[in-house]
Write a protein that holds these residues in place. Structure first.
Motif, mmCIF file in Angstrom:
data_model
loop_
_atom_site.group_PDB
_atom_site.id
_atom_site.type_symbol
_atom_site.label_atom_id
_atom_site.label_comp_id
_atom_site.label_asym_id
_atom_site.label_seq_id
_atom_site.Cartn_x
_atom_site.Cartn_y
_atom_site.Cartn_z
ATOM 1 N N ALA A 35 0.831 -1.206 0.000
ATOM 2 C CA ALA A 35 0.000 0.000 0.000
ATOM 3 C C ALA A 35 0.863 1.254 0.000
ATOM 4 O O ALA A 35 0.517 2.265 -0.630
ATOM 5 C CB ALA A 35 -0.926 -0.005 1.220
ATOM 6 N N ALA A 36 1.998 1.205 0.701
ATOM 7 C CA ALA A 36 2.914 2.350 0.725
ATOM 8 C C ALA A 36 3.546 2.576 -0.646
ATOM 9 O O ALA A 36 3.632 3.706 -1.130
ATOM 10 C CB ALA A 36 4.001 2.130 1.776
ATOM 11 N N PHE A 37 3.988 1.499 -1.288
ATOM 12 C CA PHE A 37 4.547 1.609 -2.634
ATOM 13 C C PHE A 37 3.501 2.153 -3.607
ATOM 14 O O PHE A 37 3.836 2.893 -4.537
ATOM 15 C CB PHE A 37 5.037 0.241 -3.122
ATOM 16 N N LEU A 38 2.235 1.793 -3.369
ATOM 17 C CA LEU A 38 1.163 2.268 -4.237
ATOM 18 C C LEU A 38 1.035 3.792 -4.147
ATOM 19 O O LEU A 38 0.803 4.469 -5.150
ATOM 20 C CB LEU A 38 -0.157 1.600 -3.843
ATOM 21 N N GLN A 39 1.187 4.340 -2.931
ATOM 22 C CA GLN A 39 1.139 5.792 -2.761
ATOM 23 C C GLN A 39 2.291 6.461 -3.507
ATOM 24 O O GLN A 39 2.127 7.530 -4.104
ATOM 25 C CB GLN A 39 1.187 6.147 -1.278
ATOM 26 N N ALA A 40 3.448 5.815 -3.467
ATOM 27 C CA ALA A 40 4.586 6.348 -4.225
ATOM 28 C C ALA A 40 4.269 6.332 -5.720
ATOM 29 O O ALA A 40 4.574 7.282 -6.452
ATOM 30 C CB ALA A 40 5.838 5.531 -3.933
ATOM 31 N N ALA A 41 3.617 5.258 -6.178
ATOM 32 C CA ALA A 41 3.271 5.146 -7.597
ATOM 33 C C ALA A 41 2.275 6.220 -8.019
ATOM 34 O O ALA A 41 2.342 6.738 -9.142
ATOM 35 C CB ALA A 41 2.699 3.754 -7.888
ATOM 36 N N PHE A 42 1.342 6.568 -7.128
ATOM 37 C CA PHE A 42 0.384 7.638 -7.425
ATOM 38 C C PHE A 42 1.123 8.949 -7.674
ATOM 39 O O PHE A 42 0.755 9.739 -8.554
ATOM 40 C CB PHE A 42 -0.620 7.813 -6.285
ATOM 41 N N ASN A 43 2.160 9.219 -6.896
ATOM 42 C CA ASN A 43 2.923 10.451 -7.086
ATOM 43 C C ASN A 43 3.753 10.397 -8.361
ATOM 44 O O ASN A 43 3.965 11.416 -9.021
ATOM 45 C CB ASN A 43 3.799 10.724 -5.862
ATOM 46 N N VAL A 44 4.222 9.199 -8.713
ATOM 47 C CA VAL A 44 4.914 9.047 -9.997
ATOM 48 C C VAL A 44 3.941 9.334 -11.137
ATOM 49 O O VAL A 44 4.286 10.009 -12.118
ATOM 50 C CB VAL A 44 5.511 7.634 -10.130
ATOM 51 N N SER A 45 2.715 8.843 -11.015
ATOM 52 C CA SER A 45 1.707 9.076 -12.056
ATOM 53 C C SER A 45 1.384 10.565 -12.179
ATOM 54 O O SER A 45 1.142 11.065 -13.281
ATOM 55 C CB SER A 45 0.430 8.274 -11.765
#
Length: 381
Positions: free
Chosen positions: A326-336
């Motif tokens: 879930a934490a990595f997913l938040q990082a991915a949202f910021n990459v997007s």
């Protein structure tokens, strides 16, 4: 909303406010500390970089502790760094405090996602996660416009002071209302990382980083789109942003409901496909003021409706690594966010109209649909 979930939503309100309020206050910040607006824009990037770096690292360092204590600690860091932003004496200090403010962002939502799913009633996990993100949607609907107004008419530093107060309130509600739970980590950190050696993990993160970037390609340039293509007065944009915020509130609830009723990857395919359609309509029909208002609401709704389904995909996939996932997913949202703004801006560099970022966004979302279909066929969730 259940009482135990309220502190997570309140934390989301504070996080959403500090992330987005800086965008409306860039001219004020630039003038006050004597820098250019493009230089002030680096404060947005500094925060996003903090999210990407902080999400996995802080979760990794804290996962052996009680979730309640982790959340309080993360919110304490968030509060301190936002307060330091409010008193930063110069540009470089403010850049550093903005970076530090972003560190707890992804970790808070990462831990909060797992906690919300654990607190949920049977079959209501996605709706519980959506409850946490209610604070983020309300930030865009009401808190960001309000704090931007205060920051503009009084001083931009008040904005970060208000965020700090929200952080203090969140810590208090976490302390009194968040039930005690055992540490969420059931395996060693090394075993947690095993999931991220798989193609499946990076498949999910790529769906978010590229597919979800489609909505940011549209949203990053929504103000000039509305002004120069739809021909709204510049002063009307803030009201139209409230329309987008209202859509986000509705979409967040709708996405959580759908993800509990249907396979979340199928829900993601549906919502991304609707986003593709909506962005193409934006490209062709933004000259109509009425359609622009309707599409601003619809695209805002689709933007937030995708959050809960893709979080559920990650939670179901990352067995024993849910919190880190879930934490990595938040990082991915910021990459997007970053990729959407970058690719969406390319047509503008070549002199094309402000409706073209939406077309780029549709292309990115189509790629996301294709990745979701491939994920469904390959893993058959």
């Amino acid at each position: 909303m259940r009482k135990q979930l309220f502190p997570l939503a309140l934390g989301g309100l504070g996080i959403g406010t500090t992330e987005f309020v800086i965008m409306g206050l860039l001219p004020d910040v630039a003038k006050d500390i004597d820098i250019s607006i493009p230089s002030a824009g680096h404060l947005i990037s500094a925060y996003a970089l903090g999210v990407v770096i902080g999400a996995p690292i802080l979760v990794a360092l804290s996962a052996k502790f009680s979730p309640k204590h982790i959340l309080i600690t993360l919110m304490a860091l968030f509060t301190i760094f936002n307060f330091l932003s409010s008193i930063a004496p110069d540009y470089y200090t403010l850049m550093l405090t903005r970076f530090l403010s972003g560190l707890p962002h992804g970790a808070f939502f990462g831990v909060g996602t797992v906690v919300a799913s654990k607190l949920a009633k049977e079959g209501k996990a996605a709706q519980a996660i959506a409850s946490m993100f209610t604070g983020l949607t309300l930030a865009n609907l009401a808190m960001v416009p309000l704090v931007t107004f205060i920051g503009h008419h009084l001083h931009w530093r008040y904005a970060f002071g208000i965020v700090s107060l929200i952080g203090i309130a969140t810590m208090l509600f976490l302390y009194f209302w968040m039930p005690k739970q055992k540490a969420l980590r059931t395996v060693t950190f090394k075993e947690e990382l095993e999931f991220f050696k798989t193609i499946k993990a990076w498949h999910i993160l790529t769906i978010v980083s590229i597919g979800f970037g489609g909505l940011f390609a549209w949203f990053s340039y929504i103000a000039p789109l509305l002004i120069h293509v739809s021909n709204f007065e510049e002063g009307s944009v803030s009201y139209l942003m409230i329309v987008a915020g209202a859509g986000m509130v509705v979409g967040n609830i709708f996405g959580g409901y759908l993800a509990d009723k249907k396979d979340p990857i199928k829900v993601s395919i549906l919502l991304l496909s609707l986003l593709v359609t909506s962005l193409i309509i934006v490209f062709f029909f933004s000259e109509s003021k009425l359609l622009s208002i309707i599409l601003t609401f619809i695209c805002g709704a689709l933007a937030m409706s995708l959050g809960s389904p893709i979080n559920m995909v990650m939670l179901k996939s990352a067995k024993h690594s849910e919190m880190l996932g879930a934490a990595f997913l938040q990082a991915a949202f910021n990459v997007s966010n970053t990729l959407g703004a970058f690719f969406g801006g390319i047509p503008l560099v070549f002199g094309l109209g402000y409706n073209y970022p939406a077309l780029v966004g549709a292309g990115m979302a189509i790629f996301g649909v294709a990745l979701c279909i491939l994920f469904l066929k390959r893993y058959n969730m």
